[in-house]
Design a protein around this motif. Structure first.
Motif, PDB file in Angstrom:
ATOM      1  N   ALA A  10      30.170 -23.486 -62.123  1.00  0.00           N
ATOM      2  CA  ALA A  10      29.358 -22.322 -61.733  1.00  0.00           C
ATOM      3  C   ALA A  10      28.107 -22.769 -60.981  1.00  0.00           C
ATOM      4  O   ALA A  10      27.752 -22.207 -59.940  1.00  0.00           O
ATOM      5  N   LEU A  11      27.465 -23.809 -61.492  1.00  0.00           N
ATOM      6  CA  LEU A  11      26.249 -24.328 -60.853  1.00  0.00           C
ATOM      7  C   LEU A  11      26.559 -24.829 -59.438  1.00  0.00           C
ATOM      8  O   LEU A  11      25.835 -24.542 -58.482  1.00  0.00           O
ATOM      9  N   ILE A  12      27.668 -25.558 -59.316  1.00  0.00           N
ATOM     10  CA  ILE A  12      28.035 -26.137 -58.016  1.00  0.00           C
ATOM     11  C   ILE A  12      28.384 -25.030 -57.009  1.00  0.00           C
ATOM     12  O   ILE A  12      27.864 -25.006 -55.894  1.00  0.00           O
ATOM     13  N   LEU A  13      29.230 -24.095 -57.429  1.00  0.00           N
ATOM     14  CA  LEU A  13      29.626 -23.006 -56.516  1.00  0.00           C
ATOM     15  C   LEU A  13      28.420 -22.157 -56.126  1.00  0.00           C
ATOM     16  O   LEU A  13      28.232 -21.827 -54.955  1.00  0.00           O
ATOM     17  N   ASN A  14      27.588 -21.836 -57.099  1.00  0.00           N
ATOM     18  CA  ASN A  14      26.435 -20.974 -56.831  1.00  0.00           C
ATOM     19  C   ASN A  14      25.395 -21.627 -55.929  1.00  0.00           C
ATOM     20  O   ASN A  14      24.519 -20.940 -55.405  1.00  0.00           O
ATOM     21  N   SER A  15      25.471 -22.957 -55.756  1.00  0.00           N
ATOM     22  CA  SER A  15      24.480 -23.613 -54.911  1.00  0.00           C
ATOM     23  C   SER A  15      24.676 -23.226 -53.438  1.00  0.00           C
ATOM     24  O   SER A  15      23.763 -23.342 -52.635  1.00  0.00           O
ATOM     25  N   VAL A  16      25.867 -22.750 -53.090  1.00  0.00           N
ATOM     26  CA  VAL A  16      26.158 -22.369 -51.714  1.00  0.00           C
ATOM     27  C   VAL A  16      26.778 -20.975 -51.629  1.00  0.00           C
ATOM     28  O   VAL A  16      26.387 -20.147 -50.837  1.00  0.00           O
ATOM     29  N   HIS A  17      27.759 -20.752 -52.480  1.00  0.00           N
ATOM     30  CA  HIS A  17      28.507 -19.497 -52.452  1.00  0.00           C
ATOM     31  C   HIS A  17      28.013 -18.597 -53.568  1.00  0.00           C
ATOM     32  O   HIS A  17      27.101 -18.943 -54.300  1.00  0.00           O
ATOM     33  N   ARG A  18      28.688 -17.463 -53.688  1.00  0.00           N
ATOM     34  CA  ARG A  18      28.492 -16.691 -54.901  1.00  0.00           C
ATOM     35  C   ARG A  18      29.708 -16.920 -55.764  1.00  0.00           C
ATOM     36  O   ARG A  18      30.832 -16.875 -55.300  1.00  0.00           O
ATOM     37  N   TYR A  19      29.398 -17.236 -57.015  1.00  0.00           N
ATOM     38  CA  TYR A  19      30.431 -17.577 -57.983  1.00  0.00           C
ATOM     39  C   TYR A  19      31.553 -16.541 -57.984  1.00  0.00           C
ATOM     40  O   TYR A  19      32.715 -16.865 -58.092  1.00  0.00           O
ATOM     41  N   ASP A  20      31.172 -15.267 -57.800  1.00  0.00           N
ATOM     42  CA  ASP A  20      32.189 -14.209 -57.902  1.00  0.00           C
ATOM     43  C   ASP A  20      33.067 -14.080 -56.648  1.00  0.00           C
ATOM     44  O   ASP A  20      33.918 -13.208 -56.563  1.00  0.00           O
ATOM     45  N   GLU A  21      32.842 -14.976 -55.654  1.00  0.00           N
ATOM     46  CA  GLU A  21      33.775 -15.028 -54.523  1.00  0.00           C
ATOM     47  C   GLU A  21      35.051 -15.774 -54.905  1.00  0.00           C
ATOM     48  O   GLU A  21      36.014 -15.812 -54.143  1.00  0.00           O
ATOM     49  N   PHE A  22      35.052 -16.398 -56.074  1.00  0.00           N
ATOM     50  CA  PHE A  22      36.206 -17.186 -56.510  1.00  0.00           C
ATOM     51  C   PHE A  22      36.920 -16.485 -57.659  1.00  0.00           C
ATOM     52  O   PHE A  22      36.277 -15.880 -58.519  1.00  0.00           O
ATOM     53  N   THR A  23      38.246 -16.571 -57.667  1.00  0.00           N
ATOM     54  CA  THR A  23      38.991 -15.977 -58.775  1.00  0.00           C
ATOM     55  C   THR A  23      38.962 -16.935 -59.959  1.00  0.00           C
ATOM     56  O   THR A  23      38.712 -18.133 -59.805  1.00  0.00           O
ATOM     57  N   ALA A  24      39.258 -16.384 -61.135  1.00  0.00           N
ATOM     58  CA  ALA A  24      39.308 -17.208 -62.349  1.00  0.00           C
ATOM     59  C   ALA A  24      40.330 -18.325 -62.187  1.00  0.00           C
ATOM     60  O   ALA A  24      40.114 -19.457 -62.630  1.00  0.00           O
ATOM     61  N   ALA A  25      41.441 -18.003 -61.508  1.00  0.00           N
ATOM     62  CA  ALA A  25      42.491 -19.011 -61.311  1.00  0.00           C
ATOM     63  C   ALA A  25      41.999 -20.152 -60.424  1.00  0.00           C
ATOM     64  O   ALA A  25      42.266 -21.325 -60.689  1.00  0.00           O
ATOM     65  N   GLU A  26      41.254 -19.799 -59.369  1.00  0.00           N
ATOM     66  CA  GLU A  26      40.708 -20.836 -58.480  1.00  0.00           C
ATOM     67  C   GLU A  26      39.718 -21.737 -59.227  1.00  0.00           C
ATOM     68  O   GLU A  26      39.722 -22.956 -59.060  1.00  0.00           O
ATOM     69  N   ILE A  27      38.907 -21.097 -60.035  1.00  0.00           N
ATOM     70  CA  ILE A  27      37.903 -21.864 -60.785  1.00  0.00           C
ATOM     71  C   ILE A  27      38.575 -22.785 -61.798  1.00  0.00           C
ATOM     72  O   ILE A  27      38.211 -23.956 -61.937  1.00  0.00           O
ATOM     73  N   ASN A  28      39.601 -22.255 -62.471  1.00  0.00           N
ATOM     74  CA  ASN A  28      40.357 -23.085 -63.423  1.00  0.00           C
ATOM     75  C   ASN A  28      40.972 -24.286 -62.741  1.00  0.00           C
ATOM     76  O   ASN A  28      40.972 -25.396 -63.274  1.00  0.00           O
ATOM     77  N   GLN A  29      41.522 -24.030 -61.547  1.00  0.00           N
ATOM     78  CA  GLN A  29      42.144 -25.095 -60.773  1.00  0.00           C
ATOM     79  C   GLN A  29      41.121 -26.196 -60.434  1.00  0.00           C
ATOM     80  O   GLN A  29      41.404 -27.388 -60.601  1.00  0.00           O
ATOM     81  N   LEU A  30      39.919 -25.785 -60.032  1.00  0.00           N
ATOM     82  CA  LEU A  30      38.875 -26.762 -59.686  1.00  0.00           C
ATOM     83  C   LEU A  30      38.456 -27.575 -60.911  1.00  0.00           C
ATOM     84  O   LEU A  30      38.258 -28.796 -60.833  1.00  0.00           O
ATOM     85  N   MET A  31      38.354 -26.897 -62.066  1.00  0.00           N
ATOM     86  CA  MET A  31      37.972 -27.602 -63.297  1.00  0.00           C
ATOM     87  C   MET A  31      39.049 -28.604 -63.696  1.00  0.00           C
ATOM     88  O   MET A  31      38.751 -29.709 -64.142  1.00  0.00           O
ATOM     89  N   GLN A  32      40.308 -28.196 -63.501  1.00  0.00           N
ATOM     90  CA  GLN A  32      41.422 -29.095 -63.823  1.00  0.00           C
ATOM     91  C   GLN A  32      41.448 -30.316 -62.923  1.00  0.00           C
ATOM     92  O   GLN A  32      41.669 -31.434 -63.376  1.00  0.00           O
ATOM     93  N   GLU A  33      41.210 -30.073 -61.620  1.00  0.00           N
ATOM     94  CA  GLU A  33      41.189 -31.185 -60.660  1.00  0.00           C
ATOM     95  C   GLU A  33      40.089 -32.169 -61.010  1.00  0.00           C
ATOM     96  O   GLU A  33      40.287 -33.379 -60.968  1.00  0.00           O
TER      97      GLU A  33
END
Ligand code: G6P
Ligand code: MG
Length: 219
Positions: A53-76
């Motif tokens: 959340a911190l990383i995405l929010n530094s440039v984007h808005r966190y809510d531009e990403f779906t839960a699935a996309e965020i899960n995928q990034l955490m897994q990677e």
């Protein structure tokens, strides 16, 4: 009186904070998010979801990403991190830590691990220091990560001590805040833990004597 110790893992027991940082940097690079000092310090001690959340929010808005996309990034990120930690051996215990654990054990202080990392049990095993600890907090069982008090409160419970009887050891700003919220005494290591009640520049300076000396000047 101090009766036990709760240790953060990454950046305190072992030099794994750099692995978290390197793995998150790869994710940021992939997303074309610039890596800044604020991100570098900010991700320390906080859990996976809070980190992304911190990383995405530094440039984007966190809510531009779906839960699935965020899960995928955490897994990677965790996959990259897990590759790094396969290289860990007992030599990766930070300077002074092994001696400190021996000394604290000899003096009868129970110890627990207060990390937000789900990888903590595997890392502690690889480092060969599992036997020093009464237990490791399971972050899946606490509702809020650092800076909330939950992880350090649970660490005191594992020790069967009151928070006021416990020293929490941390290298991150979020971690020191968690110790304070839990009502424990904070021992900070390094530049990001300067708010701690007692402070050391690095782990090599830690010993029962040096800790007791700084505790005395607190009262
Ligand atoms: C520790 C580290 C953080 C990490 C968190 C979750 O608190 O300091 O950098 O994000 O654990 O770790 P995990 O291994 O579960 O992703
Ligand atoms: Mg840490």
């Amino acid at each position: 009186d101090i009766k036990g110790f709760a240790f953060d893992l990454d950046g305190v027991l072992a030099d794994t904070a750099r692995f978290h940082s390197q793995a998150w940097q790869q994710i940021a690079l992939k997303l074309a998010i610039p890596w800044t000092e604020r991100l570098e310090a900010g991700i320390k001690g906080i859990d996976r979801a809070a980190s992304i959340a911190l990383i995405l929010n530094s440039v984007h808005r966190y809510d531009e990403f779906t839960a699935a996309e965020i899960n995928q990034l955490m897994q990677e990120k965790n996959q990259i991190y897990n590759e790094y930690i396969t290289t860990l051996t007992p030599k990766d215990v930070l300077p002074g830590i092994y001696q400190l654990l021996v000394e604290l054990k000899q003096h009868g202080f129970p110890m627990s691990v207060a990390s937000a990392s789900r990888n903590a049990p595997a890392i502690i095993a690889r480092l060969g220091i599992a036997d020093f600890f009464t237990g490791i907090v399971d972050p899946a069982k606490v509702s809020a990560g650092k800076p909330a008090p939950d992880i350090f409160l649970e660490a005191a419970q594992i020790l069967e001590l009151q928070p006021a009887q416990v020293i929490g050891v941390e290298d991150s700003s979020a971690g020191v805040a968690s110790i304070h919220a839990a009502g424990e005494t904070s021992l900070g290591i390094g530049p990001e833990a300067f708010q701690a009640q007692i402070h050391f520049d690095n782990t090599a300076e830690l010993s029962l004597t040096s800790i007791e000396a700084k505790l005395k000047s607190l009262h």
